[in-house]
Design a protein around this motif. Structure first.
Motif, PDB file in Angstrom:
ATOM      1  N   ASP A 162       0.856  -1.152  -0.106  1.00 41.97           N
ATOM      2  CA  ASP A 162      -0.003  -0.023  -0.090  1.00 41.97           C
ATOM      3  C   ASP A 162       1.035   1.261  -0.138  1.00 41.97           C
ATOM      4  N   ILE A 163       2.051   1.282   0.811  1.00 44.19           N
ATOM      5  CA  ILE A 163       2.778   2.476   0.685  1.00 44.19           C
ATOM      6  C   ILE A 163       3.658   2.953  -0.425  1.00 44.19           C
ATOM      7  N   GLU A 164       3.419   1.728  -1.280  1.00 41.28           N
ATOM      8  CA  GLU A 164       4.386   2.091  -2.574  1.00 41.28           C
ATOM      9  C   GLU A 164       3.542   2.634  -3.614  1.00 41.28           C
ATOM     10  N   ARG A 165       4.109   3.380  -4.649  1.00 42.49           N
ATOM     11  CA  ARG A 165       3.316   4.054  -5.574  1.00 42.49           C
ATOM     12  C   ARG A 165       3.948   3.544  -6.975  1.00 42.49           C
ATOM     13  N   LYS A 166       3.111   3.145  -7.908  1.00 45.93           N
ATOM     14  CA  LYS A 166       3.520   2.442  -9.277  1.00 45.93           C
ATOM     15  C   LYS A 166       3.138   3.327 -10.345  1.00 45.93           C
ATOM     16  N   THR A 167       4.098   3.988 -11.260  1.00 45.32           N
ATOM     17  CA  THR A 167       3.939   4.761 -12.382  1.00 45.32           C
ATOM     18  C   THR A 167       3.238   3.897 -13.564  1.00 45.32           C
ATOM     19  N   VAL A 168       2.065   4.243 -14.019  1.00 47.47           N
ATOM     20  CA  VAL A 168       1.532   3.505 -15.107  1.00 47.47           C
ATOM     21  C   VAL A 168       1.347   4.083 -16.233  1.00 47.47           C
ATOM     22  N   GLY A 169       1.588   5.597 -16.384  1.00 46.82           N
ATOM     23  CA  GLY A 169       1.362   6.300 -17.586  1.00 46.82           C
ATOM     24  C   GLY A 169       1.790   7.678 -17.184  1.00 46.82           C
ATOM     25  N   VAL A 170       1.593   8.624 -18.141  1.00 51.27           N
ATOM     26  CA  VAL A 170       1.757   9.775 -18.104  1.00 51.27           C
ATOM     27  C   VAL A 170       0.798  10.758 -18.773  1.00 51.27           C
ATOM     28  N   MET A 171       0.553  12.064 -18.292  1.00 49.50           N
ATOM     29  CA  MET A 171      -0.369  12.861 -18.911  1.00 49.50           C
ATOM     30  C   MET A 171       0.236  14.228 -19.172  1.00 49.50           C
ATOM     31  N   ILE A 172       0.134  14.595 -20.257  1.00 44.03           N
ATOM     32  CA  ILE A 172       0.911  15.978 -20.813  1.00 44.03           C
ATOM     33  C   ILE A 172      -0.332  16.896 -21.488  1.00 44.03           C
ATOM     34  N   CYS A 173      -0.139  18.116 -20.812  1.00 42.52           N
ATOM     35  CA  CYS A 173      -1.065  19.056 -21.530  1.00 42.52           C
ATOM     36  C   CYS A 173      -0.414  19.985 -22.052  1.00 42.52           C
ATOM     37  N   GLY A 174      -0.613  20.262 -23.233  1.00 43.91           N
ATOM     38  CA  GLY A 174       0.109  21.418 -23.975  1.00 43.91           C
ATOM     39  C   GLY A 174      -0.704  22.409 -24.328  1.00 43.91           C
ATOM     40  N   TYR A 175      -0.416  23.665 -24.394  1.00 43.78           N
ATOM     41  CA  TYR A 175      -1.120  24.775 -24.754  1.00 43.78           C
ATOM     42  C   TYR A 175      -0.420  25.689 -25.590  1.00 43.78           C
ATOM     43  N   LYS A 176      -1.123  26.143 -26.934  1.00 43.97           N
ATOM     44  CA  LYS A 176      -0.471  27.040 -27.682  1.00 43.97           C
ATOM     45  C   LYS A 176      -0.157  28.362 -27.434  1.00 43.97           C
ATOM     46  N   SER A 177      -1.074  28.767 -26.647  1.00 43.66           N
ATOM     47  CA  SER A 177      -1.152  30.263 -26.226  1.00 43.66           C
ATOM     48  C   SER A 177      -0.735  29.996 -24.776  1.00 43.66           C
ATOM     49  N   GLN A 178       0.228  31.154 -24.274  1.00 40.24           N
ATOM     50  CA  GLN A 178       0.925  31.106 -22.883  1.00 40.24           C
ATOM     51  C   GLN A 178      -0.374  31.118 -21.806  1.00 40.24           C
ATOM     52  N   ARG A 179      -0.205  30.242 -20.979  1.00 41.89           N
ATOM     53  CA  ARG A 179      -1.036  29.986 -19.661  1.00 41.89           C
ATOM     54  C   ARG A 179      -0.492  30.212 -18.548  1.00 41.89           C
ATOM     55  N   ARG A 180      -1.095  31.006 -17.680  1.00 43.61           N
ATOM     56  CA  ARG A 180      -1.019  31.352 -16.372  1.00 43.61           C
ATOM     57  C   ARG A 180      -1.595  30.121 -15.521  1.00 43.61           C
ATOM     58  N   PHE A 181      -0.399  29.507 -14.567  1.00 43.75           N
ATOM     59  CA  PHE A 181      -0.600  28.536 -13.872  1.00 43.75           C
ATOM     60  C   PHE A 181      -0.701  29.101 -12.254  1.00 43.75           C
ATOM     61  N   ASP A 182      -1.910  29.867 -12.249  1.00 43.27           N
ATOM     62  CA  ASP A 182      -1.710  30.347 -10.731  1.00 43.27           C
ATOM     63  C   ASP A 182      -2.329  29.110  -9.749  1.00 43.27           C
ATOM     64  N   ASP A 183      -2.353  29.521  -8.553  1.00 44.22           N
ATOM     65  CA  ASP A 183      -2.620  28.337  -7.426  1.00 44.22           C
ATOM     66  C   ASP A 183      -3.919  27.593  -8.091  1.00 44.22           C
ATOM     67  N   GLU A 184      -4.950  28.386  -8.152  1.00 40.18           N
ATOM     68  CA  GLU A 184      -6.107  27.572  -8.518  1.00 40.18           C
ATOM     69  C   GLU A 184      -6.218  26.631  -9.669  1.00 40.18           C
ATOM     70  N   GLU A 185      -5.290  27.150 -10.775  1.00 46.21           N
ATOM     71  CA  GLU A 185      -5.090  26.273 -11.920  1.00 46.21           C
ATOM     72  C   GLU A 185      -4.197  25.109 -11.560  1.00 46.21           C
ATOM     73  N   GLN A 186      -3.390  25.194 -10.640  1.00 48.44           N
ATOM     74  CA  GLN A 186      -2.394  24.169 -10.384  1.00 48.44           C
ATOM     75  C   GLN A 186      -3.229  23.067  -9.588  1.00 48.44           C
ATOM     76  N   ILE A 187      -4.065  23.462  -8.804  1.00 45.49           N
ATOM     77  CA  ILE A 187      -4.794  22.762  -7.943  1.00 45.49           C
ATOM     78  C   ILE A 187      -5.773  21.880  -9.047  1.00 45.49           C
ATOM     79  N   THR A 188      -6.579  22.755  -9.636  1.00 38.84           N
ATOM     80  CA  THR A 188      -7.451  21.995 -10.622  1.00 38.84           C
ATOM     81  C   THR A 188      -6.730  20.939 -11.472  1.00 38.84           C
TER      82      THR A 188
END
Length: 297
Positions: free
Chosen positions: A78-104
């Motif tokens: 249970d205490i271990e974590r296993k990586t099974v994939g990745v997720m990548i979000c790319g934005y063509k226009s510059q995006r502001r990653f404020d605290d709320e955006e990072q949490i979401t």
């Protein structure tokens, strides 16, 4: 991640949007490996100006901002974590990653990981159910009663990863007979003898409810009688029910590689309790038929 091939590969469901590559091979595998090795979600508002793997990918796909991270699920422990994939979000226009955006974004990554985890669990349970079904078919109907019960118990401990197991049937005098165990020597089993149906095991017989104890040591007043009994750290027990009446117990101790038995283990043990019920039912039916035949003769 493909465990069988030991490599990253893209397969459905994969979503490519807004001019992103339609072919997974076009995404730099070094970048995927880099993302998989991250400890948390990576945010870059101006990715092309960074001095890391994200810069090469953002330039290749004309991206201004990137959020990327590993998708991790629970491992065998249970205490271990296993990586099974990745997720990548790319934005063509510059995006502001404020605290709320990072949490979401982190919540979305977590949801994606849970979806994979649940899918993996369903695959595992489906495979186990098939194995359980096959093992039930392999219970020799012509073998002695106790041998058939022993086969059921051995399969239950195997498919739940339990170190110890026991199965007992209530005899005509309310004594536990026959009784079979797993994980202890025949000599110790004879020395300890069958349980007397008191305490925890008596509760199983009287209440007819599943008992799941993740921390036996922390349960006040709980013991297994004889000091020679193996040390039990976690416990899962279920009644064996035939035609609405509790006719015995099947219980497991010490889940290997985990702090407690899980929902999958409960489902599997319930199936084996039903198999044991079928064994008891068929045994009693043949006993009754034999008795009636003897009276007739």
């Amino acid at each position: 991640y493909d465990d069988a091939q030991k490599q990253w590969r893209f397969q459905p469901p994969v979503v490519w949007k807004d001019g992103m590559a339609k072919n997974g091979a076009a995404l730099n595998p070094d970048f995927v490996t880099w993302v998989a090795g991250l400890k948390e979600v990576y945010f870059s508002e101006d990715a092309q100006k960074t001095n890391d793997a994200a810069a090469r990918v953002s330039k290749a796909h004309r991206l201004s901002s990137i959020a990327a991270g590993p998708l991790t699920v629970r491992g065998k422990i249970d205490i271990e974590r296993k990586t099974v994939g990745v997720m990548i979000c790319g934005y063509k226009s510059q995006r502001r990653f404020d605290d709320e955006e990072q949490i979401t974004t982190r919540v979305l990554f977590s949801d994606a990981a849970r979806a994979i985890e649940h899918w993996e669990e369903r695959k595992q349970v489906t495979g186990l159910i098939e194995s359980v079904h096959k093992s039930n078919l392999n219970v020799n109907a012509y073998a002695p009663f106790k041998t058939r019960l022993k086969t059921v118990l051995e399969q239950a401990t195997k498919h739940t990863g339990a170190e110890y197991g026991a199965l007992g049937i209530i005899g005509p005098t309310r004594a536990i007979q026959p009784f079979v165990s797993h994980g202890v020597s025949e000599e110790l089993e004879k020395t300890l003898g069958p349980p007397q149906g008191h305490g925890l095991l008596g509760q199983l017989l009287s209440d007819g409810q599943t008992i799941d104890i993740p921390d036996v040591a922390g349960r006040r007043g709980l013991n297994f009688g004889d000091p020679r009994h193996p040390k039990i750290t976690n416990f899962l027990g279920m009644p064996i029910v035939l035609n609405g009446t509790t006719v015995g117990n099947i219980y497991l101790g010490n889940k290997k590689g985990a702090e407690r038995f899980g929902e999958n283990d409960r489902a599997i043990l319930r199936m084996y309790a039903d198999f044991a019920s079928n064994v008891v039912g068929s045994h009693r039916y043949y006993e009754l038929a034999s008795t009636q035949q003897a009276i007739t003769l």
